[in-house]
Design a protein around this motif. Structure first.
Motif, PDB file in Angstrom:
ATOM      1  N   ASN A  91      76.019  13.417  61.266  1.00  0.00           N
ATOM      2  CA  ASN A  91      75.014  14.057  62.100  1.00  0.00           C
ATOM      3  C   ASN A  91      74.796  15.335  61.679  1.00  0.00           C
ATOM      4  O   ASN A  91      73.592  16.030  61.493  1.00  0.00           O
ATOM      5  CB  ASN A  91      75.126  13.778  63.370  1.00  0.00           C
ATOM      6  CG  ASN A  91      74.801  12.469  64.009  1.00  0.00           C
ATOM      7  OD1 ASN A  91      73.963  12.005  64.060  1.00  0.00           O
ATOM      8  ND2 ASN A  91      76.084  11.680  64.402  1.00  0.00           N
TER       9      ASN A  91
ATOM     10  N   LEU B  13      70.111  13.547  70.056  1.00  0.00           N
ATOM     11  CA  LEU B  13      70.195  12.494  68.810  1.00  0.00           C
ATOM     12  C   LEU B  13      69.067  11.635  68.863  1.00  0.00           C
ATOM     13  O   LEU B  13      68.565  11.447  67.872  1.00  0.00           O
ATOM     14  CB  LEU B  13      71.529  11.792  69.176  1.00  0.00           C
ATOM     15  CG  LEU B  13      72.944  12.325  68.597  1.00  0.00           C
ATOM     16  CD1 LEU B  13      74.164  11.573  68.929  1.00  0.00           C
ATOM     17  CD2 LEU B  13      72.973  12.517  67.118  1.00  0.00           C
TER      18      LEU B  13
ATOM     19  N   VAL C 230      71.290   7.462  61.116  1.00  0.00           N
ATOM     20  CA  VAL C 230      72.326   8.135  61.479  1.00  0.00           C
ATOM     21  C   VAL C 230      72.393   8.582  62.962  1.00  0.00           C
ATOM     22  O   VAL C 230      73.000   8.382  63.860  1.00  0.00           O
ATOM     23  CB  VAL C 230      72.903   9.208  60.607  1.00  0.00           C
ATOM     24  CG1 VAL C 230      74.017  10.268  61.309  1.00  0.00           C
ATOM     25  CG2 VAL C 230      73.304   8.589  59.198  1.00  0.00           C
ATOM     26  N   HIS C 231      71.111   9.582  63.191  1.00  0.00           N
ATOM     27  CA  HIS C 231      71.115   9.898  64.738  1.00  0.00           C
ATOM     28  C   HIS C 231      70.963   8.696  65.775  1.00  0.00           C
ATOM     29  O   HIS C 231      71.659   9.081  66.951  1.00  0.00           O
ATOM     30  CB  HIS C 231      69.653  10.795  64.719  1.00  0.00           C
ATOM     31  CG  HIS C 231      69.972  12.048  64.003  1.00  0.00           C
ATOM     32  ND1 HIS C 231      71.015  12.755  63.654  1.00  0.00           N
ATOM     33  CD2 HIS C 231      68.955  12.859  63.342  1.00  0.00           C
ATOM     34  CE1 HIS C 231      70.827  13.609  62.733  1.00  0.00           C
ATOM     35  NE2 HIS C 231      69.599  13.830  62.615  1.00  0.00           N
TER      36      HIS C 231
ATOM     37  N   SER D  91      74.275   6.684  66.106  1.00  0.00           N
ATOM     38  CA  SER D  91      75.022   7.622  66.925  1.00  0.00           C
ATOM     39  C   SER D  91      74.608   7.736  68.544  1.00  0.00           C
ATOM     40  O   SER D  91      75.806   7.658  69.128  1.00  0.00           O
ATOM     41  CB  SER D  91      75.175   8.884  66.370  1.00  0.00           C
ATOM     42  OG  SER D  91      75.526   9.150  65.069  1.00  0.00           O
TER      43      SER D  91
END
Length: 127
Positions: A9, A74, A106-107, A110
């Motif tokens: 991140n 995020l 990814v964000h 997560s």
């Protein structure tokens, strides 16, 4: 949060901020190959930077240990990257398409993982 997710991140946020700064310095790098710059290009590059740099800074701060607020940031960062990916795909800018897609993945993954692991309510939940 797992160290690997923190590193991924942070790298995605730093990459977005770096691309924004590079775009302000050399805005023609934001264009698809063969496209001529217009008068509005510098404004677009600056508008991108004023969003990307503070968002990356906020995400970096939260990743360093302050976990309150991490899931929503995020999610916002992921949504912004989805927008970047869409623009990159629709305008034929491969770097923006790939980078935005990877960063969004990814964000958002997560945020989902943290929500499931910690029981943090997802966006829109009232609990």
């Amino acid at each position: 949060m797992r160290r690997s997710l923190i590193v991924l991140n942070a790298a995605m946020a730093a990459g977005s901020a770096a691309a924004a700064v590079i775009g302000v310095v050399r805005p023609t790098l934001l264009l698809p190959p063969g496209t001529e710059p217009t008068a509005g290009l510098q404004v677009y590059a600056q508008a991108y930077a004023v969003r990307a740099v503070p968002l990356a800074a906020a995400l970096g701060y939260l990743l360093r240990g302050e976990r309150r607020g991490l899931v929503p940031v995020l999610a916002v960062a992921g949504a912004a990257q989805l927008g970047d990916a869409y623009i990159g795909i629709s305008r034929g800018i491969p770097g923006m398409a790939v980078g935005g897609t990877l960063a969004a993945g990814v964000h958002l993954t997560s945020a989902w993982w943290l929500t499931r692991r910690t029981g943090t309510p997802a966006l829109g939940d009232t609990a």
